[in-house]
Every structure is written in C-alpha cells, then in structure tokens.
Design a protein around this motif. Sequence first.
Motif, PDB file in Angstrom:
ATOM      1  N   GLY A   4      -4.512  50.338  21.090  1.00 14.12           N
ATOM      2  CA  GLY A   4      -2.852  50.747  21.134  1.00 14.12           C
ATOM      3  C   GLY A   4      -2.313  50.645  20.041  1.00 14.12           C
ATOM      4  O   GLY A   4      -2.846  49.886  18.935  1.00 14.12           O
ATOM      5  N   PRO A   5      -1.065  50.860  19.576  1.00 19.46           N
ATOM      6  CA  PRO A   5      -0.295  50.436  18.487  1.00 19.46           C
ATOM      7  C   PRO A   5      -0.129  48.849  18.162  1.00 19.46           C
ATOM      8  O   PRO A   5      -0.045  48.288  19.152  1.00 19.46           O
ATOM      9  N   ARG A   6      -0.143  48.560  17.053  1.00 20.63           N
ATOM     10  CA  ARG A   6       0.136  47.122  16.725  1.00 20.63           C
ATOM     11  C   ARG A   6       1.661  46.523  16.924  1.00 20.63           C
ATOM     12  O   ARG A   6       1.992  45.569  17.386  1.00 20.63           O
ATOM     13  N   LEU A   7       2.515  47.512  16.673  1.00 16.38           N
ATOM     14  CA  LEU A   7       3.943  47.408  16.769  1.00 16.38           C
ATOM     15  C   LEU A   7       4.334  47.752  18.227  1.00 16.38           C
ATOM     16  O   LEU A   7       3.891  49.065  18.357  1.00 16.38           O
ATOM     17  N   ILE A   8       4.884  47.000  18.841  1.00  8.00           N
ATOM     18  CA  ILE A   8       5.247  47.390  20.316  1.00  8.00           C
ATOM     19  C   ILE A   8       6.785  47.006  20.587  1.00  8.00           C
ATOM     20  O   ILE A   8       7.143  46.182  20.031  1.00  8.00           O
ATOM     21  N   GLY A   9       7.426  47.912  21.581  1.00  7.72           N
ATOM     22  CA  GLY A   9       8.825  47.525  21.735  1.00  7.72           C
ATOM     23  C   GLY A   9       8.997  46.582  22.874  1.00  7.72           C
ATOM     24  O   GLY A   9       7.890  45.600  23.286  1.00  7.72           O
ATOM     25  N   ARG A  10      10.078  46.193  23.245  1.00  9.61           N
ATOM     26  CA  ARG A  10      10.308  45.001  23.883  1.00  9.61           C
ATOM     27  C   ARG A  10       9.777  44.918  25.297  1.00  9.61           C
ATOM     28  O   ARG A  10       9.241  44.166  25.669  1.00  9.61           O
ATOM     29  N   LYS A  11       9.747  46.106  25.776  1.00  8.22           N
ATOM     30  CA  LYS A  11       9.299  46.080  27.021  1.00  8.22           C
ATOM     31  C   LYS A  11       7.722  46.128  27.232  1.00  8.22           C
ATOM     32  O   LYS A  11       6.965  45.418  27.964  1.00  8.22           O
ATOM     33  N   GLU A  12       7.059  46.839  26.210  1.00  8.51           N
ATOM     34  CA  GLU A  12       5.664  46.468  26.031  1.00  8.51           C
ATOM     35  C   GLU A  12       5.128  44.989  25.582  1.00  8.51           C
ATOM     36  O   GLU A  12       4.327  44.612  26.108  1.00  8.51           O
ATOM     37  N   ALA A  13       6.054  44.452  24.789  1.00 13.11           N
ATOM     38  CA  ALA A  13       5.880  42.906  24.335  1.00 13.11           C
ATOM     39  C   ALA A  13       5.971  42.311  25.362  1.00 13.11           C
ATOM     40  O   ALA A  13       5.033  41.224  25.523  1.00 13.11           O
ATOM     41  N   ALA A  14       6.832  42.430  26.323  1.00 14.66           N
ATOM     42  CA  ALA A  14       7.126  41.541  27.526  1.00 14.66           C
ATOM     43  C   ALA A  14       5.612  41.709  28.381  1.00 14.66           C
ATOM     44  O   ALA A  14       5.005  40.719  28.797  1.00 14.66           O
ATOM     45  N   ALA A  15       5.346  42.721  28.843  1.00 12.30           N
ATOM     46  CA  ALA A  15       4.142  43.207  29.669  1.00 12.30           C
ATOM     47  C   ALA A  15       2.741  42.740  28.758  1.00 12.30           C
ATOM     48  O   ALA A  15       2.119  42.031  29.624  1.00 12.30           O
ATOM     49  N   TYR A  16       2.801  42.572  27.572  1.00 12.88           N
ATOM     50  CA  TYR A  16       1.626  42.052  26.728  1.00 12.88           C
ATOM     51  C   TYR A  16       1.601  40.497  27.158  1.00 12.88           C
ATOM     52  O   TYR A  16       0.523  39.907  27.213  1.00 12.88           O
ATOM     53  N   CYS A  17       2.746  39.752  27.228  1.00 13.86           N
ATOM     54  CA  CYS A  17       2.871  38.562  27.373  1.00 13.86           C
ATOM     55  C   CYS A  17       2.784  38.018  29.068  1.00 13.86           C
ATOM     56  O   CYS A  17       2.632  36.860  29.365  1.00 13.86           O
ATOM     57  N   GLY A  18       2.982  39.303  29.812  1.00 18.30           N
ATOM     58  CA  GLY A  18       2.967  39.164  31.329  1.00 18.30           C
ATOM     59  C   GLY A  18       4.081  38.320  31.785  1.00 18.30           C
ATOM     60  O   GLY A  18       4.260  37.774  32.795  1.00 18.30           O
ATOM     61  N   ILE A  19       5.212  38.694  31.056  1.00 21.89           N
ATOM     62  CA  ILE A  19       6.659  38.230  31.525  1.00 21.89           C
ATOM     63  C   ILE A  19       7.509  39.425  31.851  1.00 21.89           C
ATOM     64  O   ILE A  19       7.387  40.742  31.087  1.00 21.89           O
ATOM     65  N   SER A  20       8.511  39.285  32.330  1.00 23.92           N
ATOM     66  CA  SER A  20       9.661  40.364  32.295  1.00 23.92           C
ATOM     67  C   SER A  20      10.299  40.583  31.046  1.00 23.92           C
ATOM     68  O   SER A  20      10.365  39.550  30.122  1.00 23.92           O
ATOM     69  N   PRO A  21      10.892  41.629  30.791  1.00 31.87           N
ATOM     70  CA  PRO A  21      11.715  41.930  29.491  1.00 31.87           C
ATOM     71  C   PRO A  21      12.766  41.178  29.322  1.00 31.87           C
ATOM     72  O   PRO A  21      13.137  40.637  28.352  1.00 31.87           O
ATOM     73  N   THR A  22      13.630  40.549  30.503  1.00 33.47           N
ATOM     74  CA  THR A  22      14.792  39.574  30.274  1.00 33.47           C
ATOM     75  C   THR A  22      14.130  38.333  29.735  1.00 33.47           C
ATOM     76  O   THR A  22      14.543  37.854  28.909  1.00 33.47           O
ATOM     77  N   THR A  23      12.876  37.957  30.268  1.00 27.84           N
ATOM     78  CA  THR A  23      12.359  36.692  30.023  1.00 27.84           C
ATOM     79  C   THR A  23      11.930  36.598  28.537  1.00 27.84           C
ATOM     80  O   THR A  23      12.261  35.806  27.567  1.00 27.84           O
ATOM     81  N   PHE A  24      11.463  37.867  28.260  1.00 26.81           N
ATOM     82  CA  PHE A  24      10.931  38.060  26.761  1.00 26.81           C
ATOM     83  C   PHE A  24      12.136  37.842  25.851  1.00 26.81           C
ATOM     84  O   PHE A  24      12.272  37.233  24.699  1.00 26.81           O
ATOM     85  N   SER A  25      13.183  38.529  26.135  1.00 28.29           N
ATOM     86  CA  SER A  25      14.469  38.415  25.215  1.00 28.29           C
ATOM     87  C   SER A  25      14.862  37.055  24.969  1.00 28.29           C
ATOM     88  O   SER A  25      15.381  36.685  24.061  1.00 28.29           O
ATOM     89  N   MET A  26      14.793  36.404  26.133  1.00 32.02           N
ATOM     90  CA  MET A  26      15.317  34.858  26.332  1.00 32.02           C
ATOM     91  C   MET A  26      14.301  34.178  25.279  1.00 32.02           C
ATOM     92  O   MET A  26      14.974  33.332  24.670  1.00 32.02           O
ATOM     93  N   TRP A  27      13.221  34.501  25.564  1.00 27.62           N
ATOM     94  CA  TRP A  27      12.203  33.721  24.761  1.00 27.62           C
ATOM     95  C   TRP A  27      12.480  33.899  23.192  1.00 27.62           C
ATOM     96  O   TRP A  27      12.292  32.962  22.286  1.00 27.62           O
ATOM     97  N   VAL A  28      12.765  35.225  22.886  1.00 30.74           N
ATOM     98  CA  VAL A  28      13.235  35.635  21.485  1.00 30.74           C
ATOM     99  C   VAL A  28      14.424  34.904  20.919  1.00 30.74           C
ATOM    100  O   VAL A  28      14.477  34.464  19.790  1.00 30.74           O
ATOM    101  N   ALA A  29      15.536  34.913  21.799  1.00 30.41           N
ATOM    102  CA  ALA A  29      16.586  34.089  21.477  1.00 30.41           C
ATOM    103  C   ALA A  29      16.437  32.649  21.264  1.00 30.41           C
ATOM    104  O   ALA A  29      17.187  32.210  20.690  1.00 30.41           O
ATOM    105  N   THR A  30      15.589  31.945  22.113  1.00 33.12           N
ATOM    106  CA  THR A  30      15.184  30.761  21.830  1.00 33.12           C
ATOM    107  C   THR A  30      14.144  30.215  20.917  1.00 33.12           C
ATOM    108  O   THR A  30      13.678  28.993  21.028  1.00 33.12           O
ATOM    109  N   HIS A  31      13.518  31.331  20.344  1.00 36.47           N
ATOM    110  CA  HIS A  31      12.627  30.984  19.019  1.00 36.47           C
ATOM    111  C   HIS A  31      11.344  30.613  19.694  1.00 36.47           C
ATOM    112  O   HIS A  31      10.415  30.195  19.058  1.00 36.47           O
ATOM    113  N   LYS A  32      11.057  31.025  21.011  1.00 35.83           N
ATOM    114  CA  LYS A  32       9.771  30.746  21.648  1.00 35.83           C
ATOM    115  C   LYS A  32       8.768  32.048  21.259  1.00 35.83           C
ATOM    116  O   LYS A  32       7.610  31.803  21.135  1.00 35.83           O
ATOM    117  N   MET A  33       9.140  32.996  21.087  1.00 33.69           N
ATOM    118  CA  MET A  33       8.690  34.353  20.584  1.00 33.69           C
ATOM    119  C   MET A  33       9.119  34.800  19.320  1.00 33.69           C
ATOM    120  O   MET A  33      10.436  34.387  19.037  1.00 33.69           O
TER     121      MET A  33
END
Length: 77
Positions: A4-33
């Motif tokens: 698949g594509p190397r660049l992915i949206g928030r929902k795809e990135a969350a699924a790639y990490c095995g977490i919810s999109p809300t958790t992914f956004s929180m991880w980005v905001a806290t510099h975990k991602m």
Amino acid sequence: MTDGPRLIGRKEAAAYCGISPTTFSMWVATHKMPQPVAGTRRWDKKAIDARLDELSGLKPADAEDPYEKWMRENSDG
C-alpha cells in the motif's frame, strides 16, 4: 509488489498501530507518534515504524544518523 501507500491518513495510521484514531491523535499531540508530513494530513509509515522501534526499545532514541556516522568514521581529521 507493495504494502500500500507509504503515506497514510489518521485512521489508517491508527489501524497500522493497532489503536483507535482518537488514541493515535492523542499520541501525536503528546509526541509519542510523529507529526504528519509537513503540509499534509498524512503520516509516513517509516516514521511511525521508527518511533515504535524507539518506544519498544528496539532502537535507542539517540541513534546516530548513518550519514553522520560515516562522515565521522571516514574524515581525514
């Protein structure tokens, strides 16, 4: 053949990490991602992989840049 594509949206990135999109956004905001690629709302899978490697202890957070290492090892100084 690609995974698949190397660049992915928030929902795809969350699924790639095995977490919810809300958790992914929180991880980005806290510099975990990492932040999305500049000027986009897309994340680089390799940047996500690198950050997950750091978080899981597979790679030290302060790993030397390969180019800088090569320059240090091959300088005439």
